[in-house]
Design a protein around this motif. Structure first.
Motif, PDB file in Angstrom:
ATOM      1  N   HIS A 221       6.844  -2.883 -50.309  1.00  9.27           N
ATOM      2  CA  HIS A 221       6.251  -4.157 -50.727  1.00  9.27           C
ATOM      3  C   HIS A 221       7.381  -5.170 -50.882  1.00  9.27           C
ATOM      4  O   HIS A 221       8.528  -4.810 -51.157  1.00  9.27           O
ATOM      5  CB  HIS A 221       5.519  -3.958 -52.060  1.00  9.27           C
ATOM      6  N   ARG A 222       7.061  -6.440 -50.685  1.00 12.21           N
ATOM      7  CA  ARG A 222       8.098  -7.473 -50.810  1.00 12.21           C
ATOM      8  C   ARG A 222       8.795  -7.414 -52.165  1.00 12.21           C
ATOM      9  O   ARG A 222      10.015  -7.584 -52.267  1.00 12.21           O
ATOM     10  CB  ARG A 222       7.460  -8.856 -50.601  1.00 12.21           C
ATOM     11  N   ALA A 223       8.030  -7.141 -53.223  1.00 11.68           N
ATOM     12  CA  ALA A 223       8.626  -7.083 -54.560  1.00 11.68           C
ATOM     13  C   ALA A 223       9.564  -5.885 -54.728  1.00 11.68           C
ATOM     14  O   ALA A 223      10.468  -5.916 -55.559  1.00 11.68           O
ATOM     15  CB  ALA A 223       7.530  -7.026 -55.626  1.00 11.68           C
ATOM     16  N   ASP A 224       9.338  -4.830 -53.932  1.00  8.90           N
ATOM     17  CA  ASP A 224      10.169  -3.638 -54.071  1.00  8.90           C
ATOM     18  C   ASP A 224      11.638  -3.940 -53.842  1.00  8.90           C
ATOM     19  O   ASP A 224      12.511  -3.424 -54.553  1.00  8.90           O
ATOM     20  CB  ASP A 224       9.721  -2.559 -53.069  1.00  8.90           C
ATOM     21  N   ASP A 225      11.919  -4.739 -52.791  1.00  9.44           N
ATOM     22  CA  ASP A 225      13.318  -4.975 -52.461  1.00  9.44           C
ATOM     23  C   ASP A 225      13.991  -5.869 -53.483  1.00  9.44           C
ATOM     24  O   ASP A 225      15.185  -5.741 -53.750  1.00  9.44           O
ATOM     25  CB  ASP A 225      13.445  -5.580 -51.060  1.00  9.44           C
ATOM     26  N   SER A 226      13.255  -6.806 -54.065  1.00 13.16           N
ATOM     27  CA  SER A 226      13.831  -7.648 -55.112  1.00 13.16           C
ATOM     28  C   SER A 226      14.149  -6.834 -56.354  1.00 13.16           C
ATOM     29  O   SER A 226      15.187  -7.033 -56.992  1.00 13.16           O
ATOM     30  CB  SER A 226      12.863  -8.776 -55.482  1.00 13.16           C
TER      31      SER A 226
END
Length: 750
Positions: A415-420
């Motif tokens: 998910h996009r939030a995972d990498d942040s």
């Protein structure tokens, strides 16, 4: 055999049914007149080290001429948007005199026999492969001409080779005749620069049409049989672990879900669609154990950095300029999220992912699966951006683990939030600088850069170890060696030195584009502005006077001239200028910024607008620019990165986790803050060799923005990005939500 001259090299015709050619094993590029040289005082840089490590296996990389008249080359580097497939095709097209659209450049699978020749980073691809690829193509040219001469009964020197035709015969018709039954060594002469018709000319990217029409294949576009969408429910804090899952069976029965299982990094869900994966991940009720950064915040990490700072020595009796700069955690923010496809069987495994260190990935995946490395096939796919992120292969490791546990192929995406929040952050750092001066002379310059530890386990550490005998810095550790080989002092600032100190290995870290250089250069250029002010000198003229060589002075003078340095500007607006050199290339940036309160732009908080960069003039001298159009695009991207690092982009750490979750609150440079005026100047060069360029645009542009901000506001900035102190968004909840911090609701100041 006659002695090999400046443009003459040894290569091989490889035993094969069709024509296959390679450079000689251990081929070393021959220095030419006008070749870019390292900065004064820097005898060896990181690019030199990586190139030397790659040379022993350069002969294993081959150019093949096919019966249909196309030319194939499997590039042992990763294309992640930087355009190296295009520049590589240009090298082959030049030496073989074939149209660019007949060159087929693919990405090589992981090849352990290449050892250190399959790692993408350090602005090294073109620098390291420029001569070996041309030599292999030149060997093919020589063989094709010989075959055509035999076919036509004339001397090879009387033949013409143009557009893939040798005196009317297509090279495809000669491919088998030019082949060899045994591997043979031959001498070839490379085309001289004055005859170039492809290299040095601007070309569009060979993959541009496929990219804009959706035909280009990235990892998630691949159709691997039965590889179904997979996502992972991750801990709320960095590196937290699963304690227990209350509803595993319940989630496994949700629509479309095929498998749910606990893995080393969380709880994985495989389903028919990614939408069903997201629903299932959100439905999971997981009890998490604490992570490695439990309870840590920006403030606590900053205190640890200051406590770990290396001593800078006694304050000299002469006047000094001194400051400490803070650089907060940042994310790579690549367009493509981390993803991989894995098909693991009992006796073998096959992986597809965009990987910049595929050999290390193959070894790590094999170890995790308990398989011999030879039983793990790793396919390198093209990537949608990296900026250092894809040196690590976290998604590929996870995909392999999930596929092994369930015995089915998976198509795993973060998910996009995972990498942040759980990905590879660029380390938080401080840089303390002290410069002493007397009259108009800088007597000494000391810089102590202290950073959260940078993880170099993607293969660069092994290169440094293997090449240790060639290093002028001794055995000082991976990061310190990297630091010394990638940062240098371009100014005549007397005695002194730059040192790196590291602390805290509890974070998942990685290199971001240009690694240490943007922070180190930004601090140095701000101090340089302060020195010029103390001495009553103009910032540009002071830099021009103390730069060590004519090449550096030329790029600085060019941006000052093209950007009309010193022109009158309204109060609250100013120019900034900065210089940076790396990997045999030099660059300079002139920036104009508008810091007036009424500046038009997207509000950052409560209607207040941020500083806006209105103009950038950027000059580069990279020696021979293989593709000037691609170089210009690289500089544009680097400038945008530099603006983001100076003004807006960072990760806020609170209670062991990062608050940012996507681009709506990770403030990379927005359209409103992209300069309306942008000029890239590629300096002419007589060199026959290219320098490094992939990261060249970042450091000088970040520093120039910082210097412009300081001159516009009258206050030198010391914390970056400049807007980090104000939390301008409401953090998205984690899964499950983290209990409120004691400071929540009291203040938005971080």
């Amino acid at each position: 055999m006659a002695a090999i001259g400046r443009r003459r090299f040894l290569g091989y015709v490889v035993a094969a049914p069709t024509l296959v050619a390679a450079a000689e094993l251990g081929l070393a590029p021959v220095a030419e007149a006008g070749q870019p040289v390292a900065e004064a005082g820097q005898l060896l840089d990181l690019n030199d080290l990586m190139t030397a490590a790659a040379l022993p296996t350069s002969g294993l990389i081959t150019v093949e001429v096919n019966p249909d008249g196309t030319v194939s080359f499997a590039l042992p580097r990763a294309e992640v948007g930087q355009g190296i497939t295009t520049s590589t095709a240009m090298l082959i097209a030049e030496e073989l005199a074939v149209p660019l659209d007949r060159v087929r450049v693919t990405l090589a699978d992981a090849r352990p026999e290449l050892v250190f020749n399959q790692l993408t980073g350090g602005s090294n691809t073109t620098f390291a492969t420029y001569t070996p690829i041309r030599v292999a193509a030149a060997v093919a040219r020589l063989r094709l001409l010989a075959a055509a001469a035999a076919e036509l009964g004339v001397a090879a020197k009387d033949l013409t080779l143009k557009d893939g035709l040798i005196s009317g015969i297509d090279i495809g018709d000669l491919a088998a005749k030019a082949a060899s039954a045994r591997t043979r060594q031959v001498a070839v002469e490379l085309a001289p620069r004055q005859s170039f018709t492809v290299i040095g000319r601007p070309h569009n990217r060979i993959d541009a049409l496929d990219a804009v029409t959706g035909r280009k294949k990235f990892t998630m576009d691949l159709d691997v049989p039965n590889a179904k969408p997979t996502m992972v429910c991750r801990p709320p804090t960095i590196n937290g672990k699963v304690g227990s899952v209350a509803n595993l069976a319940e989630v496994g029965a949700m629509p479309g879900v095929t498998d749910v299982m606990v893995i080393s990094t969380g709880v994985a869900v495989r389903a028919e669609t990614f939408g069903q994966c997201v629903d299932a991940v959100r439905a999971l009720r997981v009890s998490w154990r604490p992570g490695t950064a439990e309870g840590k915040s920006d403030e606590s990490v900053l205190r640890a950095l200051r406590a770990a700072e290396l001593p800078i020595g006694l304050r000299p009796p002469t006047p000094v300029v001194e400051a400490t700069f803070t650089f907060h955690f940042r994310g790579n923010s690549a367009l493509e999220p981390n993803c991989a496809i894995a098909d693991v069987r009992s006796d073998r495994a096959e992986i597809w992912s965009s990987l910049k260190s595929p050999i290390v990935a193959q070894q790590s995946i094999a170890a995790k699966l308990g398989l011999p490395p030879g039983k793990v096939t790793v396919h390198v796919t093209e990537g949608g951006g990296s900026f250092g992120r894809k040196l690590f292969f976290d998604a590929a490791l996870e995909a392999a683990e999930v596929s092994q546990k369930i015995g089915k192929p998976v198509k795993l995406m973060w998910h996009r939030a995972d990498d942040s929040r759980q990905g590879r952050a660029h380390p938080m750092a401080t840089s303390r600088v002290r410069a002493s001066y007397l009259g108009g002379t800088v007597l000494s310059y000391q810089q102590r850069h202290t950073s959260v530890a940078t993880d170099l386990s993607h293969g660069l550490g092994e290169i440094i170890t293997a090449m240790a005998a060639r290093l002028p810095v001794g055995d000082i550790g991976f990061s310190q060696t990297f630091f010394h080989l990638s940062t240098a002092m371009p100014y005549d600032f007397g005695v002194g030195g730059q040192l790196l100190g590291e602390t805290d290995r509890s974070f998942n870290t990685g290199s971001m584009r240009n690694v240490y250089s943007p922070d180190v250069t930004c601090a140095r250029e701000l101090i340089t502005d302060r020195l010029a002010s103390r001495m009553g000198q103009d910032p540009y003229r002071f830099r021009h006077r103390v730069l060590r060589d004519d090449r550096s002075r030329a790029v600085l003078a060019k941006v000052a001239e093209a950007g009309a340095w010193g022109r009158s500007m309204p109060a609250g607006c100013a120019q900034g200028i900065a210089f940076h050199a790396e990997y045999k290339s030099v660059s300079a940036a002139l920036v104009e910024i508008d810091c007036r309160p009424e500046t038009v732009g997207r509000p950052i908080r409560d209607g207040v607008t941020g500083p806006r960069v209105t103009k950038v003039v950027f000059a580069v001298d990279v020696g021979l620019a293989v593709n000037p159009r691609g170089l210009e695009a690289q500089m544009m991207g680097g400038i945008t990165d530099g603006i983001a690092l100076a003004l807006t982009s960072s990760l806020h750490l609170r209670d062991g986790h990062f608050l940012e979750a996507s681009w709506d609150n990770y403030f990379y440079t927005r359209q409103w803050n992209t300069p309306l005026e942008l000029e890239i100047i590629i300096m002419p060069s007589a060199s026959d060799q290219p320098g490094g360029a992939g990261e060249l645009g970042v450091a000088a542009s970040m520093a120039a923005v910082a210097c412009a901000y300081g001159r516009a506001t009258g206050t030198m900035p010391t914390s970056f990005p400049i807007n980090h102190g104000t939390l301008s968004f409401t953090p998205k909840p984690t899964i499950p939500p983290i209990p409120p911090s004691p400071t929540d609701g009291l203040s938005e100041e971080i």
